[in-house]
Design an enzyme around this catalytic site. Structure first.
Site, PDB file in Angstrom:
ATOM      1  N   HIS A 171       0.827  -1.213   0.000  1.00 62.88           N
ATOM      2  CA  HIS A 171       0.000   0.000   0.000  1.00 62.88           C
ATOM      3  C   HIS A 171       0.857   1.259   0.000  1.00 62.88           C
ATOM      4  CE1 HIS A 171      -3.640   2.187   0.195  1.00 62.88           C
ATOM      5  NE2 HIS A 171      -4.327   1.339   0.915  1.00 62.88           N
ATOM      6  N   ASP A 390      -8.554  -9.545 -18.561  1.00 64.62           N
ATOM      7  CA  ASP A 390      -8.497 -10.709 -19.454  1.00 64.62           C
ATOM      8  C   ASP A 390      -7.055 -10.907 -19.901  1.00 64.62           C
ATOM      9  OD1 ASP A 390      -8.704 -12.640 -21.387  1.00 64.62           O
ATOM     10  OD2 ASP A 390     -10.179 -11.576 -22.614  1.00 64.62           O
TER      11      ASP A 390
END
Length: 451
Positions: A171, A390
């Site tokens: 983070h 994808d």
């Protein structure tokens, strides 16, 4: 080869690590980019990972073998890391890092074979510890002091032929938008075979370079406390379809008497989850207590000169919505306050101004950390491209954060993989959760098979 035996639901599952390697950038990072200084905004974040899981079914139209899919993932990751060069580096120190050493040491890439079905894991919440086996070296959320990697990946091959891609990103280097940008680039390189393809070029990352400063470190509240001291709350998953969210929006507009225009799905759902949780706490204790909703806002489009959504870093600000009286607990009143505060974020002049505003907000609200159950944290990942990633064998059938309860009340929202609605991970104290999950109004908007 390491073999880990796990028992779950009285059935033995065999989870086998079949490879453990490091993927390095396909081209070396230029010497003038070897040091990537973290910004003031980055340093306000806890030393934690953002843990994302992507589940891909066995696509009968894809002719690639398991080995070929792994080869595609590794090659495209290597190509993507050339442009996302800090991701292949190491945090300078595990305790108080102020920069990333972009030394091309690479990303940890683990492959594992699991004898279970993909759907065994797909709807688990972060509280289920078996999710940890899907992440590289079991690292799900907190960053052990010994680990300085920026990114870690594990590809899980299930017995059904499906894939589970688990990725953890520090983070400190970026927020959920940064993670989505990186994954979009990686998936596009995999699908088109080149980082120079015309469909991939618009996804090129945008970096802002900052001067070194050792005096800007400001620890995030509770970000570094001992995990053994954290109470584990209940975590539940709820699904809200778009048709039901439209009904909720119409209700909010009606109740507000026309003073609220075009509330978003996230605004109305966040408000309903929050007010339901506040009412559950009041029911349990027998009395209403002032409460506060903390909401993370993506600030990239709030600047006077808007930042590209591909900008890597932490560009978020914390909104606080107070609920001081029972009259403030209607969904419409919370939506109205969220909209009001969003307008106040417009017109940011610089990253420095945003950092100063964020730090001053944390100082003003640091005493609220002691409220405990009166504070509720919401993070929305809706609108980010996770459900569209994808790599060449179709979009994921499910996406989730392996969100483990940190002893705070909160909600994490993500788009449904099929685009029809929002999945909410709700973290509440168990006694409050029992009341929350039986709230008739909330359930009237919830999909029946939520857990």
């Amino acid at each position: 080869m390491m073999i880990v035996n796990l028992l779950r639901s009285a059935r033995r599952q065999l989870h086998t690590i079949i490879s453990h390697e490091t993927i390095k950038p396909s081209s070396p990072t230029p010497s003038h980019l070897h040091t990537y200084n973290l910004s003031e905004l980055d340093l306000l974040n806890p030393k934690a990972y953002i843990p994302l899981l992507l589940f891909y079914p066995n696509n009968p139209n894809c002719t690639l073998t398991t080995h070929q899919k792994s080869t595609v993932l590794k090659k495209s990751l290597s190509q993507s890391l050339t442009q996302h060069y800090p991701f292949a580096g190491r945090l300078f120190t595990p305790t108080t890092p102020s920069y990333i050493d972009c030394n091309d040491q690479g990303v940890v890439f683990v492959e594992a074979r699991n004898d279970s079905q993909l759907d065994t894991f797909q709807h688990m919440t972060g509280q289920d510890e078996t999710l940890g086996q899907l992440f590289a070296d079991g690292v799900v959320h907190y960053m052990p002091p010994s680990i300085t990697n920026v990114v870690r990946v594990q590809v899980n091959h299930f017995s059904c032929g499906g894939l589970g891609v688990a990725l953890s990103m520090s983070h400190l280097v970026g927020d959920a938008c940064s993670l989505g940008s990186f994954l979009s680039h990686w998936a596009s390189v995999a699908r088109y075979g080149s980082s120079d393809h015309r469909q991939v070029l618009p996804m090129k990352p945008h970096f802002i370079h900052y001067p070194r400063s050792e005096s800007i470190r400001a620890p995030a509240p509770n970000g570094d406390r001992d995990i053994n001291q954290i109470r584990i709350f209940g975590v539940r998953r709820f699904v809200f379809r778009n048709s039901k969210l439209s009904e909720l929006k119409n209700k909010v507009v009606f109740e507000a008497g026309g003073s609220i225009n075009n509330p978003t799905r996230v605004e109305v759902l966040t408000s309903m989850l929050y007010t339901t949780a506040v009412k559950a706490a009041a029911t349990k204790s027998g009395t209403f207590k002032p409460s506060y909703l903390f909401f993370m806002v993506n600030m990239r489009d709030k600047f006077v000169e808007k930042l590209p959504q591909t900008t890597i870093g932490n560009f978020v600000s914390l909104m606080m919505v107070p609920t001081r009286h029972t009259s403030d607990t209607s969904i419409s009143s919370v939506v109205a306050e969220i909209k009001k505060q969003k307008l106040e974020f417009e017109g940011i002049q610089s990253v420095q101004q945003l950092a100063e505003n964020t730090k001053s907000s944390k100082v003003r609200n640091q005493d609220l950390e002691n409220i405990g159950e009166g504070s509720y944290y919401c993070s929305s990942l809706c609108g980010f491209p996770y459900s569209k990633l994808d790599f060449g064998w179709g979009k994921p059938m499910g996406t989730t954060l392996a969100t483990k309860s940190t002893g705070k009340n909160g909600f994490v929202l993500m788009d449904k993989a099929d685009g029809d609605g929002i999945e909410a991970l709700v973290m509440l104290e168990e006694e409050h959760m029992k009341i929350f999950e039986n709230d008739k109004e909330m359930l009237s908007y919830c999909q029946s098979d939520s857990i």
